[in-house]
Scaffold this active site. Sequence first.
Site, PDB file in Angstrom:
ATOM      1  N   LYS A  80       0.932  -1.085   0.034  1.00 18.42           N
ATOM      2  CA  LYS A  80       0.072  -0.064  -0.192  1.00 18.42           C
ATOM      3  C   LYS A  80       1.058   1.354   0.038  1.00 18.42           C
ATOM      4  CE  LYS A  80      -4.422   0.957   0.644  1.00 18.42           C
ATOM      5  NZ  LYS A  80      -5.771   0.163   0.179  1.00 18.42           N
ATOM      6  N   GLY A 177     -25.857   1.591   3.407  1.00 16.95           N
ATOM      7  CA  GLY A 177     -25.107   2.066   2.391  1.00 16.95           C
ATOM      8  C   GLY A 177     -25.355   1.645   0.924  1.00 16.95           C
ATOM      9  N   VAL A 178     -25.963   2.482   0.023  1.00 10.40           N
ATOM     10  CA  VAL A 178     -26.218   1.932  -1.263  1.00 10.40           C
ATOM     11  C   VAL A 178     -25.415   2.601  -2.288  1.00 10.40           C
ATOM     12  CG1 VAL A 178     -28.303   0.507  -0.765  1.00 10.40           C
ATOM     13  CG2 VAL A 178     -28.491   2.945  -0.877  1.00 10.40           C
ATOM     14  N   GLY A 179     -24.180   2.974  -2.014  1.00 14.94           N
ATOM     15  CA  GLY A 179     -23.359   3.814  -2.807  1.00 14.94           C
ATOM     16  C   GLY A 179     -22.973   2.905  -3.935  1.00 14.94           C
ATOM     17  N   HIS A 180     -21.835   3.063  -4.587  1.00 15.08           N
ATOM     18  CA  HIS A 180     -21.416   2.307  -5.807  1.00 15.08           C
ATOM     19  C   HIS A 180     -21.501   0.756  -5.406  1.00 15.08           C
ATOM     20  CE1 HIS A 180     -19.097   6.029  -6.616  1.00 15.08           C
ATOM     21  NE2 HIS A 180     -19.383   5.516  -7.835  1.00 15.08           N
ATOM     22  N   VAL A 181     -20.760   0.062  -4.433  1.00 14.69           N
ATOM     23  CA  VAL A 181     -21.232  -1.262  -4.249  1.00 14.69           C
ATOM     24  C   VAL A 181     -22.307  -1.657  -3.764  1.00 14.69           C
ATOM     25  CG1 VAL A 181     -20.038  -3.055  -2.929  1.00 14.69           C
ATOM     26  CG2 VAL A 181     -18.538  -1.481  -3.454  1.00 14.69           C
TER      27      VAL A 181
END
Length: 346
Positions: A80, A177-181
């Site tokens: 990372k 959470g219903v964002g991108h993923v």
Amino acid sequence: MNLFDTLARFNYGELHLCRDEKTGLRALVGLYSTRLGPAIGGTRIKPYATEADAVDDVLRLARAMAYKAALAHLPHGGGKAVIIAPSGAFDRAALFTRFGQFVDGLAGRYVTTEDSGTSPSDMDVIRTATRFVVGSSNGSGDPSPFTALGVRRGIEAVAKGWLDRTDLKGLRVAMQGVGHVGAHLARELAQAGAELTITDVDPARRQAVAVELSARAVEPDAIFDVPCDVFSPNALGGALSEATIGRLKCRAVCGAANNQLATPAIGRALHERKVFYAPDYAINAGGLINVAVEWAGYDAARARRETLAIHDTIAAILERSRREDTPPGEIADRMAEEIMAAGPAK
Ligand code: NAD
């Protein structure tokens, strides 16, 4: 901060540093392991209160990437990069070009990609200085559908191995959470017949997904109290804490969010309550699999096939956790260390 004591605490070999006066670059690359292949992992840019915080962050994140790559059976180690964001205005292109030169100097032992604070256009700039980068704007594209697919497969393994179901029909899932993923995952689950209760701090997004999938929507804080089979964190880290786990009314936790457990003690508390926790880095590996396939020469069908196998990884963790009566997070760490110790597949 005693650097070598810190490396010992994380059981590390390598930490690379780069400082450049002209661009203001202060960057760290942690390589937890390259035993299975070149380390792969994103570049994060953010301000850090202290240098010790940046060191801790890069070491913790690189180890998590090593575990994630090992459990996903990728020919990659874990690494990372962290860039300490300059305090004033700075030339972003110059900074990322210099960072690309730093990555290039590691001669392929570290392959970078985007992470929080960076985007495909930053990867485009890095690419002008090194070929050891994936996820640029003409790369494999948005990883979220692959991450969501992997989480759906993990939920299928848990439904079978933990909830005695043959499929997802009627499975009650509470999604934070219903964002991108999360939005992709909600579609996958709805299509398989699951009954969804969703939330998001963004009311418009919450409403749009609820209407599209005929799902029930609740206010963000109410999601923890929803009676369900699976609680699915897909927002920020730390969803499972002392304050929230007592409220959960589920039998399993399976979601895409990174660092779902606020502390390792929460993993033990869930295990004692007989709530199966699918280790975040094992179930959310679809995005990493997608960029690893990009590194090898992109093939969407192969990325999909390899992501489907997350089912078997979660099933194996579940089985061993039950057999050894040990929290699944600890089992996943052990399995990852064992895979790394065994070395590359022959
Ligand atoms: P995103 O920002 O697109 O979605 C997160 C959503 O959660 C947003 O809609 C946001 O409004 C909502 N949210 C934030 N706080 C909330 C809260 N307290 N309650 C309810 N909703 C809240 O991010 P994403 O790309 O979908 O990623 C989601 C999580 O999955 C992150 O933790 C990320 O690190 C992890 N992850 C993502 C990928 C990927 O492929 N994108 C891969 C691995 C892990």
